[in-house]
Design an enzyme around this catalytic site. Sequence first.
Site, PDB file in Angstrom:
ATOM      1  N   LEU A   1       6.442   4.243 -16.557  1.00  0.00           N
ATOM      2  CA  LEU A   1       6.500   3.508 -15.236  1.00  0.00           C
ATOM      3  C   LEU A   1       7.843   2.785 -15.110  1.00  0.00           C
ATOM      4  O   LEU A   1       8.348   2.756 -14.174  1.00  0.00           O
ATOM      5  CB  LEU A   1       5.290   2.830 -15.446  1.00  0.00           C
ATOM      6  CG  LEU A   1       3.904   3.418 -15.523  1.00  0.00           C
ATOM      7  CD1 LEU A   1       2.975   2.406 -15.330  1.00  0.00           C
ATOM      8  CD2 LEU A   1       3.720   4.505 -14.649  1.00  0.00           C
TER       9      LEU A   1
ATOM     10  N   HIS B   1      -0.307  13.061 -26.305  1.00  0.00           N
ATOM     11  CA  HIS B   1      -0.845  11.956 -26.190  1.00  0.00           C
ATOM     12  C   HIS B   1      -2.009  11.793 -27.132  1.00  0.00           C
ATOM     13  O   HIS B   1      -3.020  12.806 -27.061  1.00  0.00           O
ATOM     14  CB  HIS B   1      -1.383  11.432 -24.699  1.00  0.00           C
ATOM     15  CG  HIS B   1      -1.449   9.946 -24.372  1.00  0.00           C
ATOM     16  ND1 HIS B   1      -2.651   9.366 -25.176  1.00  0.00           N
ATOM     17  CD2 HIS B   1      -0.960   9.128 -23.878  1.00  0.00           C
ATOM     18  CE1 HIS B   1      -2.414   8.060 -24.761  1.00  0.00           C
ATOM     19  NE2 HIS B   1      -1.557   7.914 -24.128  1.00  0.00           N
TER      20      HIS B   1
ATOM     21  N   ARG C   1       3.047   7.595 -30.664  1.00  0.00           N
ATOM     22  CA  ARG C   1       1.985   8.659 -30.286  1.00  0.00           C
ATOM     23  C   ARG C   1       2.151  10.126 -30.836  1.00  0.00           C
ATOM     24  O   ARG C   1       1.234  10.419 -31.324  1.00  0.00           O
ATOM     25  CB  ARG C   1       2.354   8.930 -28.855  1.00  0.00           C
ATOM     26  CG  ARG C   1       2.053   7.728 -27.883  1.00  0.00           C
ATOM     27  CD  ARG C   1       2.273   7.992 -26.215  1.00  0.00           C
ATOM     28  NE  ARG C   1       1.560   6.932 -25.417  1.00  0.00           N
ATOM     29  CZ  ARG C   1       1.970   6.975 -24.174  1.00  0.00           C
ATOM     30  NH1 ARG C   1       2.692   7.655 -23.661  1.00  0.00           N
ATOM     31  NH2 ARG C   1       1.241   5.888 -23.525  1.00  0.00           N
TER      32      ARG C   1
ATOM     33  N   ARG D   1       8.485   9.780 -26.159  1.00  0.00           N
ATOM     34  CA  ARG D   1       8.378   8.790 -25.224  1.00  0.00           C
ATOM     35  C   ARG D   1       7.558   7.514 -25.958  1.00  0.00           C
ATOM     36  O   ARG D   1       6.421   7.801 -26.181  1.00  0.00           O
ATOM     37  CB  ARG D   1       8.027   9.100 -23.899  1.00  0.00           C
ATOM     38  CG  ARG D   1       7.993   7.696 -22.983  1.00  0.00           C
ATOM     39  CD  ARG D   1       7.503   8.391 -21.477  1.00  0.00           C
ATOM     40  NE  ARG D   1       6.110   8.789 -21.496  1.00  0.00           N
ATOM     41  CZ  ARG D   1       5.100   8.084 -21.355  1.00  0.00           C
ATOM     42  NH1 ARG D   1       5.184   6.682 -21.160  1.00  0.00           N
ATOM     43  NH2 ARG D   1       3.853   8.420 -21.295  1.00  0.00           N
TER      44      ARG D   1
ATOM     45  N   LEU E   1       6.415   6.845  -8.435  1.00  0.00           N
ATOM     46  CA  LEU E   1       7.005   5.676  -8.794  1.00  0.00           C
ATOM     47  C   LEU E   1       8.775   5.764  -8.545  1.00  0.00           C
ATOM     48  O   LEU E   1       9.190   5.038  -7.699  1.00  0.00           O
ATOM     49  CB  LEU E   1       6.761   5.129 -10.001  1.00  0.00           C
ATOM     50  CG  LEU E   1       5.347   4.582 -10.106  1.00  0.00           C
ATOM     51  CD1 LEU E   1       5.194   3.831 -11.533  1.00  0.00           C
ATOM     52  CD2 LEU E   1       4.897   3.522  -8.913  1.00  0.00           C
ATOM     53  N   ALA E   2       9.070   6.854  -8.865  1.00  0.00           N
ATOM     54  CA  ALA E   2      10.706   7.130  -8.855  1.00  0.00           C
ATOM     55  C   ALA E   2      10.871   7.634  -7.450  1.00  0.00           C
ATOM     56  O   ALA E   2      12.017   6.963  -6.916  1.00  0.00           O
ATOM     57  CB  ALA E   2      11.030   8.311  -9.857  1.00  0.00           C
ATOM     58  N   GLY E   3      10.137   8.197  -6.746  1.00  0.00           N
ATOM     59  CA  GLY E   3      10.675   8.916  -5.632  1.00  0.00           C
ATOM     60  C   GLY E   3      10.469   7.797  -4.433  1.00  0.00           C
ATOM     61  O   GLY E   3      11.115   7.613  -3.415  1.00  0.00           O
TER      62      GLY E   3
ATOM     63  N   HIS F   1       0.669  15.321 -22.319  1.00  0.00           N
ATOM     64  CA  HIS F   1       0.789  14.367 -21.365  1.00  0.00           C
ATOM     65  C   HIS F   1       1.904  13.945 -20.523  1.00  0.00           C
ATOM     66  O   HIS F   1       1.907  14.002 -19.485  1.00  0.00           O
ATOM     67  CB  HIS F   1       0.450  12.873 -22.203  1.00  0.00           C
ATOM     68  CG  HIS F   1       0.529  11.645 -21.235  1.00  0.00           C
ATOM     69  ND1 HIS F   1      -0.410  11.728 -20.170  1.00  0.00           N
ATOM     70  CD2 HIS F   1       1.135  10.531 -21.263  1.00  0.00           C
ATOM     71  CE1 HIS F   1      -0.243  10.226 -19.783  1.00  0.00           C
ATOM     72  NE2 HIS F   1       0.795   9.892 -20.433  1.00  0.00           N
TER      73      HIS F   1
END
Length: 674
Positions: free
Chosen positions: A478, A298, A363, A472, A75-77, A438
């Site tokens: 995402l 996770h 988490r 996180r 997604l970032a790249g 995770h």
Amino acid sequence: MPDTTNAYDSSHTRGPGEQEYDDAAGYYVHGDPIQDTKAPGGPLEEMWGTRQFEAKIANPANRRRLSIIVVGTGLAGASAAATLGEAGYVVKSFCYQDSPRRAHSIAAQGGINAAKNYKGDGDSVYRLFYDTIKGGDYRSRESNVYRLAEVSVNIIDQCVAQGVPFAREYGGLLDNRSFGGVQVSRTFYARGQTGQQLLIGAYQALERQVAAGTVRCYTRHEMLELVVVDGRARGIIVRDLVTGEIETYFADVVVLASGGYGNVFYLSTNAMNSNVTASWRAHRKGALMANPCYTQIHPTCIPVTGTHQSKLTLMSESLRNDGRIWVPKSNSDCDKDPREIAEEDRDYYLERIYPAFGNLVPRDIASRQAKNVCDEGRGVGPEVDGVRRGVYLDFSDAIERLGRDAIESKYGNLFDMYARITGEDPYEVPMRIYPAVHYVMGGLWVDYDLQSTIPGLFVTGEANFSDHGANRLGASALMQGLADGYFVLPNTIRDYLAEGPFEKVPDDHPAVLEAQEAVRSRVQKFLTTNGTRSVDSYHRELGNIMWEYCGMERTEDGLRKAIDLIRGLREDFHRNVRVLGTAESINQSLEKAGRVADFFELGELMCIDALNRRESCGGHFRGESQTDDGEALRHDDQYAYVAAWEWQGEDQDPVLHKENLTYEFVEMKQRSYK
């Protein structure tokens, strides 16, 4: 790069009557403090707008002469390459998969956060900012996290315009659900396939620019070295994974969007090829590695079933919206069919201990409590190494309340996946879950512009450290990946590129030749060691060490033992590994050897970083630092800083540079979800 010094950094004062520890003394060298100089001052809500205005602009005619390398197509790249290509830059995109669509972002399931407040339940940009700061246990920058919350609202509009099929309510409005650690509904989702649908959107944007001629994709190419010329990142050395050819590519700037390093634990939810090599090669060239020990465990994964496994499978955290987590109250019931255990004999331990959040605690808390009840002997499922490591995630109440069709419409593909893997029907029998590695919050240090300590090297997504602190929250990975790629990097990288066009790097520049030779000699060394052990056997043993001593719970003695074990195993690896095949063809054993060699060095640094932090923070529980009732105990007077580590060379102690974290807009508090 800050100058290093052996002088003790006394910027953190002790509280009254508190002892200051330096557990990692002798393993590292103290360096000068480091700070982010790019974030503007002033009100929090004005910082991003100010930085966008102040950043210099590369004019359209110059952009056609400015080149950018992007490593990674998740997604970032993918979003960064597409957006930069559309802006008119010349972009080269690299990935080791056979298609950009196979990037590990595709495996994300549960959702993406955005402060849209569609439910009218009190959400806002500030609340998302606050929840993310608190969820990260006050170990992330206010400036970066507020920007993330601010641009989150644009991400959803962008993705809807691309056709991402987010779930919708009956009337057609986008639906939301809750995730752990928050009390509002802000998570947008596409059943259990959110990462896949978002990546398809980013991939479409990327392919549009490929067709337009602004982006060129290089698949099946793995970055093995960063080229640094006159102190600036100017290119990469890659290996063509099909032909084995070592190739060099130049650009005016390099962007790393290469993901996280959870596979240092061997068993994780990451794709098996996920690795740290791109980031680690940059680290060895001068990019600081920040908070490497910050790893997310996770709580909702399919448990380990035996030593035959090579990876673990995530079950989306969204399942905790409707599933109830429990174990038998008595270990004598652990062998029973869960449907035969009476309600009064079940311990819904998260609901009991944390009534305000129940099954939607963050988490780290859900993971640690699952470990605790299993350590008490109340785990369920088959025994592995004499221990039952599993708890129930039960949907019987939800199915009775909402009906099977409603549950199937929300989670059907996840239930199907669980049934295929385990052979059990989760509509009839409760799922069994257990925590697993995770995501990693650590990564290369970057400033507000996402630039590392190497000028011209920018780092986005999970590969950098900047947004998630020590833990996180769900549905924020995402969000960060797309925020960095679509909205942040394109606005900050232009400030650097406005100085261009830069002088062309000659092919025979000494720095280039040195980097090429380093790659070739490393490859040759792996192929000529001719030892007796496979790469995978070393990786599995390293992963066991990391999970046992640097996983959910760490202690001073355990971390010291881990460092000694890793050093001994690494020495044996370089002396006794056996890599079959040749360099001039497809050779997965050779690929793994390079990645595992880097995991050894990273693993040692992770243990040193964890040893340096004698506090329980986020997902990182130190046995020496807990409250009377066994909860995590932070020490803000000593550890409210980013630990940014500098590579000094093989067999040399790393240098620790501290970036002090100051909070002007939120009050640092001990986290409580009770």
